[in-house]
Write an enzyme that holds these catalytic residues in place. Structure first.
Site, PDB file in Angstrom:
ATOM      1  N   GLU A   1      -0.311  67.705  41.898  1.00 46.83           N
ATOM      2  CA  GLU A   1      -0.454  66.954  43.149  1.00 46.83           C
ATOM      3  C   GLU A   1      -0.517  65.459  42.864  1.00 46.83           C
ATOM      4  OE1 GLU A   1      -3.471  68.212  46.091  1.00 46.83           O
ATOM      5  OE2 GLU A   1      -4.300  66.187  45.905  1.00 46.83           O
TER       6      GLU A   1
ATOM      7  N   ARG B   1     -11.792  67.210  52.495  1.00 45.18           N
ATOM      8  CA  ARG B   1     -10.836  68.278  52.172  1.00 45.18           C
ATOM      9  C   ARG B   1     -11.503  69.016  51.037  1.00 45.18           C
ATOM     10  NH1 ARG B   1      -8.195  72.376  51.039  1.00 45.18           N
ATOM     11  NH2 ARG B   1      -5.927  72.397  50.741  1.00 45.18           N
TER      12      ARG B   1
ATOM     13  N   HIS C   1     -10.601  72.670  46.093  1.00 40.98           N
ATOM     14  CA  HIS C   1      -9.521  73.652  46.068  1.00 40.98           C
ATOM     15  C   HIS C   1      -8.644  73.399  44.853  1.00 40.98           C
ATOM     16  CE1 HIS C   1      -7.610  70.132  47.848  1.00 40.98           C
ATOM     17  NE2 HIS C   1      -6.424  70.669  47.556  1.00 40.98           N
TER      18      HIS C   1
ATOM     19  N   HIS D   1     -10.209  70.240  42.818  1.00 40.67           N
ATOM     20  CA  HIS D   1     -10.474  68.868  43.236  1.00 40.67           C
ATOM     21  C   HIS D   1     -10.878  68.823  44.705  1.00 40.67           C
ATOM     22  CE1 HIS D   1      -6.169  69.777  43.768  1.00 40.67           C
ATOM     23  NE2 HIS D   1      -6.231  69.034  44.869  1.00 40.67           N
TER      24      HIS D   1
ATOM     25  N   GLU E   1       0.703  74.081  51.878  1.00 40.51           N
ATOM     26  CA  GLU E   1      -0.666  73.617  52.062  1.00 40.51           C
ATOM     27  C   GLU E   1      -1.554  74.714  52.636  1.00 40.51           C
ATOM     28  OE1 GLU E   1      -3.854  70.824  52.077  1.00 40.51           O
ATOM     29  OE2 GLU E   1      -1.957  70.961  50.997  1.00 40.51           O
TER      30      GLU E   1
ATOM     31  N   HIS F   1      -4.380  74.611  43.148  1.00 36.61           N
ATOM     32  CA  HIS F   1      -3.098  75.246  43.433  1.00 36.61           C
ATOM     33  C   HIS F   1      -2.255  75.291  42.167  1.00 36.61           C
ATOM     34  CE1 HIS F   1      -2.673  70.930  44.132  1.00 36.61           C
ATOM     35  NE2 HIS F   1      -3.399  71.056  45.222  1.00 36.61           N
TER      36      HIS F   1
END
Length: 377
Positions: free
Chosen positions: A150, A141, A144, A189, A214, A146
């Site tokens: 999280e 993944r 990224h 991360h 997401e 946000h």
């Protein structure tokens, strides 16, 4: 002035009259206590069936209800006996607080998938959102970030995570089934599945905002795809040819070579963050209670996790999580195994009971009373 004098005199007389002891020594008893409303029923209100029974469920409980003459979605009704034939203690209208991940749209990628729950799927869940993600061995993944914090719980497999703080400090860590990680809002991360298990990994993410999506995170590949290459080359002070193979759109999840088993060999520089971003919850001994076990991890034991705390609870068959509420915080619950009933009380004679299976989510707003019990019928 005269009228005020008369009022004051009257009040003084009333006060004197109240203070005068009764002439009689007889004592008058208060009337005997008697109910002002009917007593609550002793009806146990058990679920009337479970999802493994070969029956046609009907909305009938005792003398209440009747058969269904129209079409039925029998599999859903078998899973939700307390919605079709609710306990007699249920009343009013409580906002839907159940969402199965099985009903979420799944985003399929080369190397894995992701599905989510937020206020678009369960409107009552205004403060927390969830994502269920799967990575095949070696899949990543991508890096990224946000606007929301999280928190993660590992359902299966082993992963390596990395992050960079705003001060330029770095952290690389490994997590396994039952472990946690936490990234504060804005921290970039990445996540990669290790090859220590044949099937890669699956994990649960919880975000501290119900509106999190997401599909709207900030991705490194997406950013670079929208910056001219000559600008990127000038920024990093290298020849533009160094960026000949950057993708022209986001990757999100993509396959890759598994990380080395030795975590030190995967570090460009040693970890230098003041606090770890992972927590080995799998190594914490559960506390035994009369009807099950529990583990609690909050900012006292996992200091970086400032916006989400967690409890891993096992309720034995027939056991119960006692009546309780959280004065100021909501509760977001994910069911890993088994089946359960939750009754939520929302004040003003409003209460609803719902049934949950593995893979379902429950969201209970602050101050709502709740009771959770496991059942096998």
């Amino acid at each position: 002035m005269h009228s005020w004098s008369r009022i004051l005199s009257t009040l003084a007389l009333l006060s004197s009259a109240v203070a005068v002891p009764a002439a009689s020594s007889a004592v008058t008893s208060a009337p005997a206590a008697s109910p002002t409303v009917p007593y609550a029923s002793d009806d146990p209100n058990l679920p009337l069936w479970n999802d493994s029974e070969n029956i046609i469920p009907e909305p009938i409980r005792g003398t209440l209800g009747s058969t269904i003459l129209g079409p039925q979605n029998i599999p859903i009704e078998l899973q939700n006996p307390d919605l079709l034939a609710p306990p007699t203690t249920d009343s009013g209208s409580v906002a839907n607080y159940k969402w199965p991940f099985s009903l979420s749209h799944n985003r399929l990628q080369t190397g894995g998938w992701a599905r989510q729950q937020n206020i678009n799927t369960m409107s009552v869940a205004t403060a927390l959102a969830g994502v269920n993600m799967r990575l095949e061995v070696g899949a990543i993944r991508e890096m990224h970030w946000h606007n929301d914090g999280e928190w993660a719980y590992i359902i299966s497999g082993d992963l390596r995570i990395s992050t960079v703080t705003p001060e330029g400090q770095v952290y690389v860590g490994d997590v396994s089934q039952g472990d946690l990680w936490y990234f504060p809002a804005g921290y970039p991360h990445s996540i990669q599945a290790k090859n220590t298990t044949a099937n890669g990994a699956e994990f649960l993410l919880v975000f501290d905002s119900g509106s999190f999506s997401e599909d709207s995170t900030f991705l490194l590949t997406d950013w670079l795809a929208h910056v001219p290459k000559e600008v990127i080359a000038k920024n990093f002070q290298v020849n533009i040819s160094a960026f000949d193979h950057i993708p022209d759109q986001e990757l999100y999840i993509f396959p890759s070579t598994p990380p080395p088993l030795n975590i030190e060999s995967d570090m460009v520089v040693p970890n230098d963050t003041p606090m770890p971003f992972t927590f080995a919850m799998s190594q914490v001994n559960a506390t035994q209670a009369p009807g099950g076990t529990y583990k609690v991890v909050d900012s006292r034991t996992f200091p970086i996790a400032t916006t989400v705390c967690s409890a891993e609870v096992t309720v034995e068959v027939g056991g119960m999580r006692e009546l309780h509420w959280h004065p100021t915080e909501p509760e977001w619950t994910y069911f890993i195994a088994g089946s359960a009933r939750i009754t939520v009380y929302a004040s003003s004679a409003q209460a609803t009971t719902m049934n949950f299976q593995a893979g379902d989510i429950a969201y209970v707003p602050p101050s709502y009373g709740m009771i959770q019990r496991d059942y096998i019928r």
